[in-house]
Enzyme design. Structure first.
Site, mmCIF file in Angstrom:
data_model
loop_
_atom_site.group_PDB
_atom_site.id
_atom_site.type_symbol
_atom_site.label_atom_id
_atom_site.label_comp_id
_atom_site.label_asym_id
_atom_site.label_seq_id
_atom_site.Cartn_x
_atom_site.Cartn_y
_atom_site.Cartn_z
ATOM 1 C CG ASP A 65 -10.440 -8.160 20.314
ATOM 2 O OD1 ASP A 65 -11.176 -9.103 19.953
ATOM 3 O OD2 ASP A 65 -9.478 -7.760 19.627
ATOM 4 C CE LYS A 79 -8.820 -5.756 25.421
ATOM 5 N NZ LYS A 79 -9.251 -4.882 24.309
#
Length: 214
Positions: free
Chosen positions: A142, A124
């Site tokens: 997320d 991420k």
């Protein structure tokens, strides 16, 4: 889990997002690629606002990996002690700074594999840096994007990897660059977890969520 939107619906969804916010941006403050890597790494299990509050002073004295190493572990820890998991994060930032200096000449690499090899940098974080600094259409999923994707039908998936693939496979190419920013902002301010603000939602008529607060 909602069903994946068809192409025409996806195009309409992102056209509306673009109309509402033509130039979406991440909310983590940074001045260069290095400070972006640090800020994103620090933001795990912390709020952007909390990270920004801590890094404003930090980045004035340590905006390069060389300066971060000069600051040292104790100095860095003092700057970020208000952030969750600050001790481990401080160790990671010092280690990644050392690797950047020794392996990459102090520059942040532009490959996902190289970024993910840095301590404290997962997929991420790497995707955020690739997207925000290097302009790649990388999708950083997320909790907000995971919730919005599955609740609405924009990018459903059983885990973050599946949601990431759904974005890459189904969002029209012209919207790929900013897709994750639009989705994060939508999840953070409108399609919130407990009581989504459906009356203010620009895609409420397209969304598959059955418990709309209309």
């Amino acid at each position: 889990m909602a069903k994946q939107f068809d192409y025409a619906t996806m195009k309409e969804v992102f056209a509306r997002f673009e109309a509402a916010e033509p130039h979406p941006k991440g909310e983590l403050e940074h001045v260069n690629a290095f400070t972006l890597v640090v800020a994103v790494a620090l933001s795990a299990q912390a709020t952007d606002a909390g990270v920004n509050k801590a890094t404003r002073a930090l980045f004035k004295v340590a905006d390069t990996p060389e300066k971060m190493l000069e600051l040292g572990l104790e100095g860095l820890t003092e700057h970020i002690k208000t952030i969750g998991l600050f001790r481990q994060k401080a160790k990671n930032v010092i280690k990644l700074s050392q690797i950047l200096v020794e392996t990459y000449g102090g520059e942040v690499p532009s490959s996902r594999a190289a970024l993910q090899s840095l301590p404290g940098v997962g997929r991420k974080t790497a995707n955020v840096v690739l997207n925000m600094w290097f302009g790649h259409p990388a999708q950083a999923v997320d909790t907000h994007i995971f919730r919005v994707g599955n609740r609405t039908g924009i990018c459903p998936g059983k885990d973050v990897d599946a949601v990431e693939r759904a974005i890459e496979d189904n969002v029209p190419v012209e919207y790929q660059r900013h897709a994750h920013h639009w989705l994060i902002l939508h999840g953070r301010y409108i399609c919130v977890a407990r009581k989504p603000k459906c009356k203010a939602c620009p895609i409420a008529d397209l969304c598959q969520f059955e418990e709309k607060t209309l």
